[in-house]
Design an enzyme around this catalytic site. Structure first.
Site: not given
Ligand code: APR
Length: 321
Positions: A15, A83, A96, A121, A176
């Site tokens: 960010g 994580r 999340n 993610n 990914h």
């Protein structure tokens, strides 16, 4: 005419870099949102205090109040937790997903016409959930992964061949990590196939294949390579730059074809899931998915990626999201 307004949800590592890149490139006014008090305010104050040096007039502000993202044109989301030791994949997904649900509800309320780029993610789960909760049109909700994976692949090719990375075109599709699909067949340097250049370099086609396989492997593991070196946290400069390339194509209606986590309606034989594919990005978001024929090996690799996507979406259903 007012400037574009770009809201960044999540004022962490990515960010912060996003806020600086948007300011320096004068893509619009920035509102950086985070739940941690002081963090987005401190980062944006730091950025804006260089405005005289960098020469930008954009408004750059930090907030802990969603009201301040009112009427943003573009929203880029990096909110989420990494994580932690002892946390299972389901634990992380639950944490999340809860965060993304609240982000989606607030973006829906305050920036209902925005085009949204998700970086958090696990990407496919987060982008799918954002769209579901917000009810935004599918073309206005997309995810960033492939631009970065492709850039990493192109970087390794340029190092190997000793050529400018600006002349390397290399695309990575699918998800990914292990399931990503680097399209080796079309990797080229200003139109010249990379495989041909490798064969010339080594004068040995099996050695050329071996070198390419090593670059593909490094591309797949590239995120982990950075994590291992940093020890704390994951890549942040390159994901931010990649999302900016997508945002620029949308803001300037460039219609670039960028690998995008986009919702598929039958393209590549997939219906109703977000998958990494080449897409035209313009002023209305994902304007078209560019389908092309895959050979048997690429098709099998993409199917494998799609299965991983389906698994993640099923996990979210099972966890009640
Ligand atoms: N709303 C807004 N922000 C939140 C929320 C929430 N509900 N919960 C957490 N955050 C913020 C954190 O306070 C933190 O500042 O999200 C930020 C995430 O920043 P970092 O932990 O520094 O992570 P970053 O490296 O920026 O990556 C963000 O992108 O590439 C993915 O895997 C990466 O999911 C991760 C995300």
């Amino acid at each position: 005419m007012r400037r574009n307004k770009i809201a960044l949800i999540g004022g962490g590592q990515i960010g912060g870099v996003l806020a600086q890149l948007i300011s320096v490139r004068q893509l619009g006014d920035v509102v950086l949102f985070d739940i941690v008090e002081g963090l987005p305010q401190g980062k944006t104050l730091d950025i804006v205090e260089a405005s005289r040096v960098d020469g930008f007039d954009a408004k750059v502000s930090g907030t802990n109040d969603y009201k301040d993202i009112q009427d943003s044109d573009i929203v880029i989301i990096t909110a989420g937790l990494p994580r932690k030791p002892g946390m299972s994949r389901d634990d992380l997904l639950t944490v999340n997903a809860k965060i993304m649900k609240s982000v989606a509800e607030n973006v829906k309320q305050y920036a209902p016409n925005a085009i949204v780029i998700v970086i958090s993610n696990p990407l496919v789960a987060m982008v799918t959930l954002f769209q579901k909760v917000s009810g935004f049109p599918f073309n206005k909700v997309l995810g960033q992964a492939g631009v970065l994976d492709s850039s990493r692949f192109a970087t390794f090719i340029s190092w190997e061949l000793g050529v400018s990375v600006k002349d390397v075109n290399a695309m990575v599709l699918g998800g990914h990590g292990d399931t990503m699909v680097p399209i080796v067949r079309y990797a080229n340097v200003n139109g010249i196939p990379v495989m041909e250049l490798l064969e010339k370099k080594y004068n040995d086609s099996s050695k050329a294949k071996e070198v390419m396989a090593a670059m593909v492997k490094r591309t797949k593991m590239a995120g982990g390579e950075v994590v291992e070196l940093l020890k704390t946290g994951s890549a942040f400069y390159s994901p931010a730059s990649s999302a900016i390339a997508m945002a620029e194509s949308i803001i300037y209606d460039e219609k670039r074809i960028l690998p995008t986590c986009a919702y598929l309606n039958g393209e590549f034989g997939v219906n109703g899931y977000y998958v990494g594919v080449p897409a035209v990005l313009g002023s209305s978001g994902v304007e078209k998915v560019m389908e092309f024929s895959l050979d048997a090996e690429e098709k099998a690799a993409l199917d494998n990626s799609v299965n991983a996507v389906k698994g993640l979406v099923a996990d979210m259903d099972r966890l009640g999201f």
